[in-house]
Enzyme design. Structure first.
Site, mmCIF file in Angstrom:
data_model
loop_
_atom_site.group_PDB
_atom_site.id
_atom_site.type_symbol
_atom_site.label_atom_id
_atom_site.label_comp_id
_atom_site.label_asym_id
_atom_site.label_seq_id
_atom_site.Cartn_x
_atom_site.Cartn_y
_atom_site.Cartn_z
ATOM 1 N N ASP A 21 0.825 -1.214 0.000
ATOM 2 C CA ASP A 21 0.000 0.000 0.000
ATOM 3 C C ASP A 21 0.858 1.263 0.000
ATOM 4 O O ASP A 21 1.969 1.265 0.537
ATOM 5 C CB ASP A 21 -0.924 -0.029 1.231
ATOM 6 C CG ASP A 21 -2.078 0.950 1.100
ATOM 7 O OD1 ASP A 21 -2.393 1.373 -0.033
ATOM 8 O OD2 ASP A 21 -2.684 1.289 2.138
ATOM 9 N N GLY A 22 0.330 2.310 -0.610
ATOM 10 C CA GLY A 22 0.980 3.622 -0.537
ATOM 11 C C GLY A 22 1.576 4.111 -1.852
ATOM 12 O O GLY A 22 2.278 5.125 -1.860
ATOM 13 N N TRP A 26 2.912 7.921 -2.384
ATOM 14 C CA TRP A 26 4.330 8.078 -2.749
ATOM 15 C C TRP A 26 4.441 9.071 -3.911
ATOM 16 O O TRP A 26 5.285 9.962 -3.910
ATOM 17 C CB TRP A 26 4.910 6.721 -3.149
ATOM 18 C CG TRP A 26 6.362 6.745 -3.503
ATOM 19 C CD1 TRP A 26 7.419 6.500 -2.681
ATOM 20 C CD2 TRP A 26 6.922 7.037 -4.795
ATOM 21 N NE1 TRP A 26 8.600 6.625 -3.370
ATOM 22 C CE2 TRP A 26 8.320 6.956 -4.673
ATOM 23 C CE3 TRP A 26 6.380 7.366 -6.035
ATOM 24 C CZ2 TRP A 26 9.190 7.190 -5.744
ATOM 25 C CZ3 TRP A 26 7.237 7.607 -7.101
ATOM 26 C CH2 TRP A 26 8.632 7.509 -6.947
ATOM 27 N N HIS A 38 2.474 3.560 -9.079
ATOM 28 C CA HIS A 38 2.251 2.137 -9.376
ATOM 29 C C HIS A 38 3.433 1.546 -10.144
ATOM 30 O O HIS A 38 3.828 0.413 -9.903
ATOM 31 C CB HIS A 38 0.960 1.955 -10.181
ATOM 32 C CG HIS A 38 -0.273 2.306 -9.388
ATOM 33 N ND1 HIS A 38 -0.479 1.876 -8.103
ATOM 34 C CD2 HIS A 38 -1.360 3.052 -9.708
ATOM 35 C CE1 HIS A 38 -1.643 2.345 -7.657
ATOM 36 N NE2 HIS A 38 -2.194 3.062 -8.611
ATOM 37 N N SER A 66 -7.443 -5.483 -5.205
ATOM 38 C CA SER A 66 -8.514 -6.062 -4.387
ATOM 39 C C SER A 66 -9.841 -6.014 -5.131
ATOM 40 O O SER A 66 -10.004 -5.240 -6.089
ATOM 41 C CB SER A 66 -8.632 -5.314 -3.057
ATOM 42 O OG SER A 66 -9.303 -4.066 -3.251
ATOM 43 N N GLU A 68 -12.279 -4.643 -4.135
ATOM 44 C CA GLU A 68 -12.813 -3.291 -3.896
ATOM 45 C C GLU A 68 -12.111 -2.243 -4.773
ATOM 46 O O GLU A 68 -12.601 -1.119 -4.912
ATOM 47 C CB GLU A 68 -12.647 -2.903 -2.419
ATOM 48 C CG GLU A 68 -13.622 -3.613 -1.480
ATOM 49 C CD GLU A 68 -13.342 -5.100 -1.324
ATOM 50 O OE1 GLU A 68 -12.145 -5.483 -1.295
ATOM 51 O OE2 GLU A 68 -14.295 -5.886 -1.255
ATOM 52 N N LEU A 132 11.034 -20.325 -4.608
ATOM 53 C CA LEU A 132 10.013 -19.464 -3.992
ATOM 54 C C LEU A 132 8.656 -19.634 -4.681
ATOM 55 O O LEU A 132 8.576 -19.678 -5.906
ATOM 56 C CB LEU A 132 10.448 -17.994 -4.119
ATOM 57 C CG LEU A 132 9.447 -16.950 -3.607
ATOM 58 C CD1 LEU A 132 9.483 -16.872 -2.080
ATOM 59 C CD2 LEU A 132 9.734 -15.571 -4.195
ATOM 60 N N ARG A 195 -5.167 -1.492 8.733
ATOM 61 C CA ARG A 195 -6.346 -2.335 8.494
ATOM 62 C C ARG A 195 -5.980 -3.461 7.533
ATOM 63 O O ARG A 195 -4.938 -3.440 6.881
ATOM 64 C CB ARG A 195 -7.516 -1.508 7.969
ATOM 65 C CG ARG A 195 -7.198 -0.696 6.737
ATOM 66 C CD ARG A 195 -8.426 0.078 6.221
ATOM 67 N NE ARG A 195 -8.020 1.021 5.206
ATOM 68 C CZ ARG A 195 -7.733 2.302 5.433
ATOM 69 N NH1 ARG A 195 -7.851 2.804 6.635
ATOM 70 N NH2 ARG A 195 -7.329 3.086 4.441
ATOM 71 N N SER A 197 -8.191 -4.669 5.033
ATOM 72 C CA SER A 197 -8.757 -4.439 3.697
ATOM 73 C C SER A 197 -9.069 -5.739 2.954
ATOM 74 O O SER A 197 -8.700 -5.900 1.785
ATOM 75 C CB SER A 197 -7.829 -3.546 2.865
ATOM 76 O OG SER A 197 -7.600 -2.303 3.520
ATOM 77 N N GLU A 208 1.102 -12.965 12.544
ATOM 78 C CA GLU A 208 1.589 -11.748 13.189
ATOM 79 C C GLU A 208 1.441 -10.620 12.170
ATOM 80 O O GLU A 208 1.673 -10.820 10.977
ATOM 81 C CB GLU A 208 3.067 -11.911 13.571
ATOM 82 C CG GLU A 208 3.322 -12.982 14.595
ATOM 83 C CD GLU A 208 2.681 -12.683 15.946
ATOM 84 O OE1 GLU A 208 2.671 -11.500 16.342
ATOM 85 O OE2 GLU A 208 2.182 -13.623 16.582
HETATM 86 C C1 IPE Z 1 -5.399 -2.692 -0.186
HETATM 87 O O1 IPE Z 1 -5.065 -1.366 -0.403
HETATM 88 C C2 IPE Z 1 -5.393 -3.447 -1.474
HETATM 89 C C3 IPE Z 1 -4.088 -3.599 -2.117
HETATM 90 C C4 IPE Z 1 -2.939 -3.236 -1.632
HETATM 91 C C5 IPE Z 1 -4.121 -4.262 -3.392
HETATM 92 P P1 IPE Z 1 -6.180 -0.244 -0.609
HETATM 93 O O2 IPE Z 1 -5.465 1.037 -0.765
HETATM 94 O O3 IPE Z 1 -7.107 -0.645 -1.692
HETATM 95 O O4 IPE Z 1 -6.975 -0.322 0.774
HETATM 96 P P2 IPE Z 1 -7.881 0.756 1.505
HETATM 97 O O5 IPE Z 1 -8.883 1.258 0.520
HETATM 98 O O6 IPE Z 1 -6.974 1.834 1.973
HETATM 99 O O7 IPE Z 1 -8.486 0.004 2.647
HETATM 100 C C1 IPE Z 2 -1.406 0.267 -3.450
HETATM 101 O O1 IPE Z 2 -1.254 1.637 -3.487
HETATM 102 C C2 IPE Z 2 -1.715 -0.326 -4.793
HETATM 103 C C3 IPE Z 2 -3.112 -0.761 -4.950
HETATM 104 C C4 IPE Z 2 -4.035 -0.736 -4.029
HETATM 105 C C5 IPE Z 2 -3.498 -1.253 -6.251
HETATM 106 P P1 IPE Z 2 -2.481 2.627 -3.494
HETATM 107 O O2 IPE Z 2 -2.879 2.898 -4.890
HETATM 108 O O3 IPE Z 2 -3.580 2.138 -2.618
HETATM 109 O O4 IPE Z 2 -1.814 3.919 -2.851
HETATM 110 P P2 IPE Z 2 -2.456 4.913 -1.797
HETATM 111 O O5 IPE Z 2 -2.979 4.082 -0.665
HETATM 112 O O6 IPE Z 2 -3.567 5.632 -2.515
HETATM 113 O O7 IPE Z 2 -1.352 5.799 -1.387
HETATM 114 MG MG MG Z 3 -4.056 2.377 -0.679
#
Ligand code: IPE
Ligand code: IPE
Ligand code: MG
Length: 252
Positions: A21-22, A26, A38, A66, A68, A132, A195, A197, A208
């Site tokens: 995530d992030g 970034w 990405h 996801s 979602e 792996l 979380r 998610s 853990e």
């Molecule tokens: C969780 O990240 C899904 C993935 C990393 C693929 P999200 O950015 O979609 O999650 P929320 O919306 O913050 O819960």
């Molecule tokens: C994770 O990064 C990648 C996916 C969920 C596909 P995000 O796209 O959720 O990045 P943030 O959370 O918006 O920073």
């Molecule tokens: Mg995210």
């Protein structure tokens, strides 16, 4: 080493699952479009696969899209679909040469036919590899996975192939996308969000959790090793009691 010591978190986990995530933040912090985040996230993914192999991790699961994430703008969704396609097309040969076995979990029904075929090819062509196990969670949601598993069990029950009373935890686990994989001992989420998610709700029942502040594109070897070091400090009790010292009093 006894299994008791291992459960106390002495050795590295066999299966690490990561919520990557992030990427968006970034990019945003640098005034760049989310897509650039990405792209850099894919570099971090490649680096993490190499590090996992190197660190002796047996199974690495990466949450990359996801169920979602379809809620995002169409342009971002199609970019992420394209990125998976690009990754499989470009990296499969190299992964296979590195003895990596690729598994994809998640629902395939909503994927475009060409992507579905590509995903199947990635799995079949690396099936015999013994290094792996790289599990990509794509169009994955735990509730969706459990729902699909439940439907199959219900259909089997209605058809008389299974007695409802015989549906135990193992029978459910056998219907999940992860039926051939061990449960993760460690789940890492980057970006500071705390979380799950909709990730591996069943499988991570006793995992853990480590929530790292680093944004996914910056997740490097040091961040990975730091998470593993934290894991090794954890006292995993599985509902029981801590291992060695209490045992010295002995059990009558
Ligand atoms: C969780 O990240 C899904 C993935 C990393 C693929 P999200 O950015 O979609 O999650 P929320 O919306 O913050 O819960
Ligand atoms: C994770 O990064 C990648 C996916 C969920 C596909 P995000 O796209 O959720 O990045 P943030 O959370 O918006 O920073
Ligand atoms: Mg995210």
């Amino acid at each position: 080493m006894s299994s008791g010591q291992r459960d106390a978190g002495v050795s590295n986990p066999a299966h690490v699952a990561i919520i990557m995530d992030g990427n968006g933040r970034w990019a945003q912090m640098r005034g760049l479009p989310r897509q650039e985040g990405h792209r850099r996230g894919l570099d971090a993914l490649r680096r993490t696969v190499r590090n996992a192999s190197d660190l002796g991790i047996q199974v690495l699961t990466l949450y990359s899209f996801s169920t979602e994430n379809w809620r995002r703008p169409y342009a971002e969704v199609s970019f992420l679909m394209g990125l998976l396609k690009h990754f499989v097309e470009k990296d499969l040969a190299e992964l296979s040469a590195a003895n990596v076995r690729v598994r994809i979990i998640g629902s395939r029904d909503d994927l475009a036919a060409d992507l579905r075929r590509l995903v199947e090819h990635a799995e079949t062509s690396t099936r015999a590899n013994t290094g792996l196990v790289l599990v990509i969670a794509f169009n994955y949601g735990s509730r969706d996975e459990i729902m699909r598993a439940t439907r199959r069990l219900a259909a089997d029950a209605v058809a008389g192939r299974i007695d409802p009373a015989a549906i135990d935890e193992a029978a459910i686990a056998r219907q999940l996308d992860t039926h051939d994989l061990p449960d993760p001992e460690l789940v890492i989420r980057t970006s500071g969000e705390t979380r799950i998610s909709n990730f591996l709700l069943w499988q991570a029942a006793y995992a853990e959790f480590i929530f790292a502040p680093v944004m996914w594109p910056d997740f490097d070897r040091a961040a990975f090793e730091d998470a593993l070091a934290q894991y090794r400090q954890r006292d995993r009790r599985f509902g029981g009691l801590s291992a060695p010292s209490d045992r010295s009093v002995g059990v009558a």
